[in-house]
Design a protein around this motif. Structure first.
Motif, mmCIF file in Angstrom:
data_model
loop_
_atom_site.group_PDB
_atom_site.id
_atom_site.type_symbol
_atom_site.label_atom_id
_atom_site.label_comp_id
_atom_site.label_asym_id
_atom_site.label_seq_id
_atom_site.Cartn_x
_atom_site.Cartn_y
_atom_site.Cartn_z
ATOM 1 N N GLU A 137 71.970 9.220 73.097
ATOM 2 C CA GLU A 137 72.533 8.397 74.164
ATOM 3 C C GLU A 137 73.235 7.167 73.569
ATOM 4 O O GLU A 137 74.308 6.763 74.031
ATOM 5 C CB GLU A 137 71.416 7.970 75.117
ATOM 6 C CG GLU A 137 71.911 7.273 76.376
ATOM 7 C CD GLU A 137 70.773 6.872 77.298
ATOM 8 O OE1 GLU A 137 71.049 6.518 78.457
ATOM 9 O OE2 GLU A 137 69.602 6.902 76.856
ATOM 10 N N GLU A 140 76.630 8.277 72.111
ATOM 11 C CA GLU A 140 77.624 8.503 73.158
ATOM 12 C C GLU A 140 78.175 7.181 73.687
ATOM 13 O O GLU A 140 79.389 7.042 73.921
ATOM 14 C CB GLU A 140 77.015 9.316 74.295
ATOM 15 C CG GLU A 140 76.721 10.765 73.925
ATOM 16 C CD GLU A 140 76.041 11.513 75.053
ATOM 17 O OE1 GLU A 140 75.733 10.864 76.092
ATOM 18 O OE2 GLU A 140 75.831 12.732 74.923
ATOM 19 N N ALA A 141 77.296 6.196 73.863
ATOM 20 C CA ALA A 141 77.733 4.891 74.353
ATOM 21 C C ALA A 141 78.628 4.199 73.325
ATOM 22 O O ALA A 141 79.623 3.550 73.670
ATOM 23 C CB ALA A 141 76.526 4.016 74.679
ATOM 24 N N LEU A 143 80.546 5.679 70.953
ATOM 25 C CA LEU A 143 81.842 6.350 70.901
ATOM 26 C C LEU A 143 82.687 6.014 72.135
ATOM 27 O O LEU A 143 83.915 5.875 72.046
ATOM 28 C CB LEU A 143 81.654 7.864 70.779
ATOM 29 C CG LEU A 143 81.004 8.354 69.474
ATOM 30 C CD1 LEU A 143 80.805 9.863 69.512
ATOM 31 C CD2 LEU A 143 81.851 7.960 68.268
ATOM 32 N N ASP A 144 82.028 5.869 73.279
ATOM 33 C CA ASP A 144 82.748 5.527 74.507
ATOM 34 C C ASP A 144 83.365 4.128 74.411
ATOM 35 O O ASP A 144 84.547 3.936 74.744
ATOM 36 C CB ASP A 144 81.808 5.592 75.710
ATOM 37 C CG ASP A 144 82.501 5.168 76.998
ATOM 38 O OD1 ASP A 144 83.409 5.884 77.444
ATOM 39 O OD2 ASP A 144 82.143 4.102 77.542
ATOM 40 N N VAL A 145 82.577 3.164 73.920
ATOM 41 C CA VAL A 145 83.120 1.805 73.843
ATOM 42 C C VAL A 145 84.173 1.712 72.749
ATOM 43 O O VAL A 145 85.157 0.982 72.896
ATOM 44 C CB VAL A 145 81.990 0.768 73.631
ATOM 45 C CG1 VAL A 145 81.507 0.727 72.185
ATOM 46 C CG2 VAL A 145 82.440 -0.616 74.081
ATOM 47 N N SER A 147 86.284 4.024 72.045
ATOM 48 C CA SER A 147 87.484 4.561 72.677
ATOM 49 C C SER A 147 88.113 3.532 73.609
ATOM 50 O O SER A 147 89.335 3.368 73.641
ATOM 51 C CB SER A 147 87.140 5.831 73.455
ATOM 52 O OG SER A 147 88.272 6.324 74.132
ATOM 53 N N ARG A 148 87.288 2.805 74.349
ATOM 54 C CA ARG A 148 87.789 1.828 75.315
ATOM 55 C C ARG A 148 88.503 0.668 74.644
ATOM 56 O O ARG A 148 89.432 0.083 75.225
ATOM 57 C CB ARG A 148 86.648 1.297 76.179
ATOM 58 C CG ARG A 148 86.062 2.321 77.146
ATOM 59 C CD ARG A 148 85.188 1.644 78.173
ATOM 60 N NE ARG A 148 85.971 0.821 79.089
ATOM 61 C CZ ARG A 148 85.457 -0.054 79.949
ATOM 62 N NH1 ARG A 148 84.140 -0.225 79.994
ATOM 63 N NH2 ARG A 148 86.229 -0.759 80.743
ATOM 64 N N PRO A 154 87.482 7.457 67.392
ATOM 65 C CA PRO A 154 86.160 6.813 67.432
ATOM 66 C C PRO A 154 85.143 7.445 66.487
ATOM 67 O O PRO A 154 84.349 6.727 65.863
ATOM 68 C CB PRO A 154 85.741 6.980 68.894
ATOM 69 C CG PRO A 154 87.019 7.089 69.651
ATOM 70 C CD PRO A 154 87.936 7.844 68.746
ATOM 71 N N ARG A 155 85.172 8.773 66.332
ATOM 72 C CA ARG A 155 84.191 9.420 65.447
ATOM 73 C C ARG A 155 84.441 9.037 63.986
ATOM 74 O O ARG A 155 83.486 8.841 63.229
ATOM 75 C CB ARG A 155 84.243 10.936 65.633
ATOM 76 C CG ARG A 155 83.594 11.402 66.921
ATOM 77 C CD ARG A 155 83.588 12.918 67.059
ATOM 78 N NE ARG A 155 82.810 13.339 68.205
ATOM 79 C CZ ARG A 155 83.245 13.330 69.457
ATOM 80 N NH1 ARG A 155 84.490 12.914 69.704
ATOM 81 N NH2 ARG A 155 82.474 13.724 70.458
#
Length: 552
Positions: A137, A140-141, A143-145, A147-148, A154-155
């Motif tokens: 979790e 995922e958070a 990588l999401d931030v 991207s934002r 991001p990876r």
């Protein structure tokens, strides 16, 4: 889910302050550097601290974060977070607030991350502050931030060590880690100074979204007045640690009462785009020409590829431009667009795979080093960062004299005379020749770099982001010098920059680069006022352009 801002902000009753600073004074040893500064930020509000280097902006931020040097820095007054006074808290009581409730984005990304740990490993610490316990979790958070905040891969950023990422990418990582725990207050110290204009806009849009959606308060430290004017509700203008002016941002910029604020506003390129325009127009020079014979610089169809992981990757493809004598041509584009490679090819530091480069009719390409040595005498470079481009162990006089020594110009006395003349040309008194760079201000250092470039009396000077590390007033002083020298000596400038507002002020013509190719070129007014290409329009749209006449 969108969280509404406190209703008190819409009523006549003042909103309760998320952060309140009252009569804050800060001393280092026995020297007071901040004097009785007061301001407040409501939940979801924003406030900018602006002023020149040494005005106390970052010291105030460190006081709020309790990051003053132990045993040296001392803060007095009150700093309240949601009504709780924090200056008097023990370090153990304050530590849980730092990171969780108060996020911090530092100015220099190169020293903010552990160089021997991957970015992802350090990012999990921020994710833990957000209350995420499961490693998947958290990832995922993260990588999401990433991207934002505009990281293209991001990876890759997650798996990289800090030295494997550019400065701009590292800055985006830091912003992502700061907002990941969703703090109540975000302290951002020059958070976009290392970023391209398009990424800068994305970051500022992200901060605006976080304020609107989560009610995060923003304390923004910046020397970019256009950003402050466009992106913050309130503003505090500082000089020598004292408040010169404070209030609603629109009101302060629309009708400044402090002479210092008036000067800052006049020196900001985005707020005063026509500062040098009359000077440029009065010369009567046609800077946009296809006449090869009249060009001081003639770059024709140059290409260059580099082998990365066994694969040839083009850095520059078919780039062409011409610069007549006594004019300024700008190269603009995002990081990776090919600007630096083009400059290195022009200076003969790299050899193009194809194409031709002429300086004063002499070919730069295909010449032995001995012949290039002679050409470079008339083709000088002013580096981006005056804090790293000058040898800290040399005196100013030796730094400026070094090109004369290398080319064996004149006698020892004649060289000393030329050093004094070069320093005088950039507005520096002769006694500074005995000082070392660490005894000079940033603006003085950059003037020394310009003097070093001038001392050989070149025809062409390449300006590689020459003022990106300087305050707007110091920047304006440097460009006043450059404009005067161009008028007096007929110098030709190639100006590399990501600051399109500054390009609009000082350049005659411009080439817009993307992925190593010129996507648009022409007179500055034509290209920036009426861009034809979508990429150019995106760059122009990203220039901060506050409307100081309308209400926020």
């Amino acid at each position: 889910m969108t969280i509404a801002l406190p209703s008190a902000r819409k009523a006549t009753v003042p909103a309760p302050a998320l952060l309140r600073v009252h009569d804050l004074s800060v001393s280092y040893a026995r020297t007071t550097v901040v004097h009785e500064v007061s301001f407040a930020i409501p939940r979801g509000g924003s406030l900018a601290l602006i002023g020149e280097s040494g005005s106390g902006k970052s010291t105030i931020a460190r006081s709020v974060l309790r990051l003053l040097p132990r045993g040296v820095g001392r803060a007095e007054g009150r700093v309240e977070l949601d009504g709780t006074e924090v200056l008097g808290l023990s370090e153990g009581a304050f530590r849980p607030l730092r990171g969780r409730r108060i996020g911090f984005v530092p100015q220099d990304p190169s020293h903010a991350l552990n160089p021997v740990r991957t970015v992802g490993a350090q990012a999990h610490e921020a994710a833990a502050l957000a209350g995420l316990r499961d490693a998947r979790e958290q990832r995922e958070a993260i990588l999401d931030v990433f991207s934002r905040v505009g990281l293209p891969d991001p990876r890759r950023a997650y798996d990289s060590y800090p030295h494997q990422l550019s400065g701009g990418m590292l800055q985006r990582v830091l912003i992502g880690l700061a907002v990941l725990p969703r703090p109540d207050l975000l302290v951002a110290d020059e958070p976009t100074s290392a970023l391209d204009v398009t990424i800068q806009k994305r970051i500022l849009d992200l901060l605006a979204d976080l304020r609107a959606d989560l009610g995060i308060g923003l304390l923004l430290i910046t020397h970019d007045l256009a950003i402050a004017a466009e992106r913050t509700d309130e503003i505090v203008v500082l000089k020598d640690g004292r408040v010169q002016e404070a209030g609603a941002t629109r009101a302060v910029f629309a009708a400044p009462t402090s002479p210092y604020t008036v000067q800052l506003q006049a020196d900001a390129p985005a707020l005063n785009p026509d500062r040098y325009r009359r000077d440029l127009d009065d010369r009567g020079v046609d800077a946009w020409t296809t006449d090869t014979a009249s060009a001081r610089i003639d770059v024709s169809g140059i290409s260059k590829s580099f082998v990365v992981d066994g694969t040839a990757r083009p850095a520059v493809s078919g780039v062409s431009f011409r610069v007549p004598p006594g004019t300024t041509h700008a190269l603009v584009g995002e990081s990776g667009s090919g600007k630096t490679t083009t400059v290195r090819l022009l200076l003969g530091l790299e050899t193009p795979d194809a194409g031709r480069i002429l300086v004063d009719g002499q070919a730069v390409t295909g010449r032995p080093d001995a012949e290039l040595h002679g050409i470079r005498r008339h083709l000088q470079l002013v580096y981006q960062n005056p804090f790293t481009s000058l040898d800290p162990t040399w005196s100013v006089g030796r730094i400026v004299r070094e090109p004369l020594d290398r080319y064996r110009v004149g006698t020892r006395r004649e060289r000393s005379t030329r050093v004094t003349e070069a320093l005088d040309a950039v507005g520096l008194p002769p006694h500074l020749a005995r000082r070392r760079p660490d005894a000079l201000s940033g603006g003085q250092r950059q003037r020394v770099a310009i003097a070093r470039a001038l001392v050989l009396e070149p025809d062409v000077i390449v300006l590689d982001e020459p003022t990106s590390a300087l305050d707007v007033t110091v920047q304006a002083g440097v460009f006043d010098v450059l404009r005067r020298l161009q008028r007096e000596r007929g110098l030709t400038y190639l100006f590399v920059s990501h600051d399109l507002a500054l390009v609009r002020q000082i350049a005659d013509t411009v080439s817009v680069l993307k992925d190593g190719r010129v996507v648009e070129a022409g007179r500055v007014d034509d290209v920036l006022s009426h861009p034809r290409e979508e990429y150019t329009r995106a760059l122009v749209d990203a220039i901060p352009s506050p409307d100081l006449r309308s209400s926020r």
